[in-house]
Design an enzyme around this catalytic site. Structure first.
Site, PDB file in Angstrom:
ATOM      1  N   CYS A   1      -9.946   4.052   5.063  1.00 31.71           N
ATOM      2  CA  CYS A   1      -8.730   3.119   4.366  1.00 31.71           C
ATOM      3  C   CYS A   1      -7.676   4.098   4.543  1.00 31.71           C
ATOM      4  O   CYS A   1      -7.755   5.165   3.903  1.00 31.71           O
ATOM      5  CB  CYS A   1      -9.540   2.867   2.942  1.00 31.71           C
ATOM      6  SG  CYS A   1      -7.890   2.372   1.828  1.00 31.71           S
TER       7      CYS A   1
ATOM      8  N   TYR B   1      -0.487  -4.530   8.011  1.00 34.32           N
ATOM      9  CA  TYR B   1      -1.392  -5.631   7.511  1.00 34.32           C
ATOM     10  C   TYR B   1      -0.496  -6.749   7.702  1.00 34.32           C
ATOM     11  O   TYR B   1      -1.300  -8.101   7.867  1.00 34.32           O
ATOM     12  CB  TYR B   1      -1.816  -5.290   6.116  1.00 34.32           C
ATOM     13  CG  TYR B   1      -2.755  -3.949   6.005  1.00 34.32           C
ATOM     14  CD1 TYR B   1      -3.994  -4.280   6.079  1.00 34.32           C
ATOM     15  CD2 TYR B   1      -2.234  -2.694   5.914  1.00 34.32           C
ATOM     16  CE1 TYR B   1      -5.078  -3.398   5.812  1.00 34.32           C
ATOM     17  CE2 TYR B   1      -3.181  -1.847   5.842  1.00 34.32           C
ATOM     18  CZ  TYR B   1      -4.635  -2.104   6.111  1.00 34.32           C
ATOM     19  OH  TYR B   1      -5.431  -0.924   5.936  1.00 34.32           O
TER      20      TYR B   1
END
Length: 313
Positions: free
Chosen positions: A58, A188
């Site tokens: 992440c 994203y």
């Protein structure tokens, strides 16, 4: 797996979930849980008390790993690493003996979330800082976590720790916001867009910002000049994932990072510094994105490339 809101379904534009736990650890606090206003309680700085839970895949969690290392806070704040592959219950401690975190005693990070807020219904996210005394989640507010490591834990920094927050934060804060909108979150917004229009809007903003950053780095070593700062950490965690994941998986394919001369040199310069490259795990990164995002990659095939040795050139 990615969660898509009603707003995403309507517009095709992906919206990031807000942070559920926004308490802060403050050197001015001597209180424990329950002290201060309900919306943001203050916890005391106390070495050995808190556990930073991360996934090495992440980018938001990776920021905290880097800053913790740069500031020399490894002994003050312990680190828990979850499996890069989530299942239906979320982030798992399957990298630890008996599939359980040895300090917190839990199998899933979700247990700490629901123990803190029994009514929590959102997506469990990393990074999260958990109080080892109570098992409560102190914060999952990833933008604030790294800032507080720099400003609130100063008594426990190593002697030669870099000053990641400049005295005048105006320029840095503006860059942080621009990079967040167009690059950190922009990849994203490209990858999880569900309409062509939403994808192309995010794609254009992403590469316009990368072009601006490429020009900015033509005459400087770091984004603010000659000194490393928080904004460099925030950009690096996206750049180091760009060719391995975002270029193909998220369709950010106008060009690769390696095709931006200044950005590529800058990213390698950071990678080769202690705290940066030695905290990168390309195996975790690739397996997380390509296996857990089954709406984008339903076969779950993980690419072999690119060659990580190019980061050492």
């Amino acid at each position: 797996m990615a969660q898509f809101s009603a707003e995403t379904a309507r517009t095709g534009e992906w919206k990031r979930q807000g942070n559920a736990f926004t308490d802060r650890i403050s050197r001015d606090s001597t209180s424990g849980p329950g002290e201060g206003p309900d919306e943001q309680r203050r916890w005391p700085v106390e070495p050995g008390r808190y556990r930073l839970v991360v996934c090495l895949a992440c980018p938001w969690a990776h920021r905290a790993v880097i800053v913790r290392r740069l500031l020399g806070l490894e002994d003050a704040i312990s680190l828990a690493v979850v499996d890069p592959i989530r299942d239906e219950s979320g982030w798992r401690f399957t990298l630890d003996p008996d599939d359980r975190d040895p300090v917190l005693g839990i199998r899933y990070l979700a247990e700490a979330y629901h123990g803190t807020d029994p009514g929590f219904e959102g997506r469990v996210t990393v990074p999260a800082i958990v109080d080892t005394r109570t098992g409560l989640v102190v914060t999952n507010d990833y933008p604030q976590i790294t800032l507080d490591l720099s400003t609130e834990w100063t008594d426990h920094h190593k002697p030669d720790a870099p000053k990641l927050i400049p005295a005048d934060r105006g320029e840095m804060d503006q860059l942080i916001e621009e990079i967040y909108q167009d690059v950190n979150n922009g990849v994203y917004r490209c990858g999880f867009a569900t309409t062509q229009e939403a994808y192309e809007t995010a794609y254009d903003a992403l590469f316009a910002r990368l072009d601006a950053l490429e020009n900015r780095l033509a005459d400087r070593s770091y984004l603010l000049g000659d000194e490393l700062s928080e904004v460099d950490v925030r950009l690096f965690t996206t750049l180091v994932r760009f060719d391995a994941v975002y270029h193909g998986h998220f369709k950010t394919n106008r060009q690769k990072l390696t095709e931006f001369p200044n950005l590529w040199a800058y990213a390698r310069r950071l990678y080769q510094q202690p705290g940066f490259g030695d905290t990168v795990d390309f195996d975790h990164i690739k397996r997380h994105y390509y296996v857990t995002h089954d709406t984008i990659n339903p076969t779950g095939i993980v690419p072999k490339g690119p060659d990580p040795s190019t980061w050492l050139t």
